[in-house]
Design a protein around this motif. Sequence first.
Motif, mmCIF file in Angstrom:
data_model
loop_
_atom_site.group_PDB
_atom_site.id
_atom_site.type_symbol
_atom_site.label_atom_id
_atom_site.label_comp_id
_atom_site.label_asym_id
_atom_site.label_seq_id
_atom_site.Cartn_x
_atom_site.Cartn_y
_atom_site.Cartn_z
ATOM 1 N N ILE A 38 45.643 16.373 66.212
ATOM 2 C CA ILE A 38 47.093 16.452 65.972
ATOM 3 C C ILE A 38 47.490 17.886 65.634
ATOM 4 O O ILE A 38 48.497 18.400 66.138
ATOM 5 N N SER A 42 50.066 19.163 68.359
ATOM 6 C CA SER A 42 51.171 18.373 67.794
ATOM 7 C C SER A 42 52.357 18.229 68.739
ATOM 8 O O SER A 42 53.039 17.211 68.725
ATOM 9 N N VAL A 45 51.648 15.320 71.344
ATOM 10 C CA VAL A 45 51.383 13.962 70.868
ATOM 11 C C VAL A 45 52.699 13.273 70.516
ATOM 12 O O VAL A 45 53.428 13.740 69.639
ATOM 13 N N THR A 48 54.076 11.697 66.373
ATOM 14 C CA THR A 48 53.113 12.307 65.453
ATOM 15 C C THR A 48 53.223 11.761 64.030
ATOM 16 O O THR A 48 52.193 11.484 63.414
ATOM 17 N N CYS A 79 47.461 14.974 55.645
ATOM 18 C CA CYS A 79 48.279 14.285 56.656
ATOM 19 C C CYS A 79 49.722 14.164 56.186
ATOM 20 O O CYS A 79 50.663 14.400 56.955
ATOM 21 N N ASN A 83 53.121 15.899 57.539
ATOM 22 C CA ASN A 83 54.207 14.962 57.828
ATOM 23 C C ASN A 83 55.464 15.263 57.010
ATOM 24 O O ASN A 83 56.440 14.538 57.086
#
Length: 172
Positions: A38, A42, A45, A48, A79, A83
């Motif tokens: 990822i 990124s 994908v 994500t 993560c 995010n």
Amino acid sequence: MLRALVIGVVLAALLRPEFLRYRAERRLGAANAAFEYILDRSTEVPDTPAILDRITAAAISAAPDLPGDSRAWVLAGSCQLVNRKAERALGFYREGLAVGERAEIYLNVGRAHAMLEKPDYADAAFLRAVWISPVLLRAVPREFAPRVETELRNLEAELTSGRLSAPPGRAD
């Protein structure tokens, strides 16, 4: 026959923790590989944020079978930081710090506080990180690095002169 069965049961009971740890290591390894993918791709994908949440869940599921190991918590926090969910990231980083103090965790705690626009908390976390591992100074974000480096040098001077009463405190 009964003796072989008893020996098999005893061996299984003795090896069970290792099997659980091995399974957790595999889960964590796969989650880490997915996270790296990822990070590298990124823009390629789709969805994500949802994938990062799934990687977080995989990391958390591995944590109970990896006692004394903060890697699962750090991955979950990272993560969430990617995010842009800094509060959630901090929760996972705190879990990691409860397992054991690591400079890299403090570095990420600082990044989360910076994202939350809490510069004093970020400075404290970055300072703790570089106190533990000075080489991490180059990983401190540019806007924080001068202040952190100055404070680190001041603390080192106090330490050298015998005037340092305590190292920088935990900043989580």
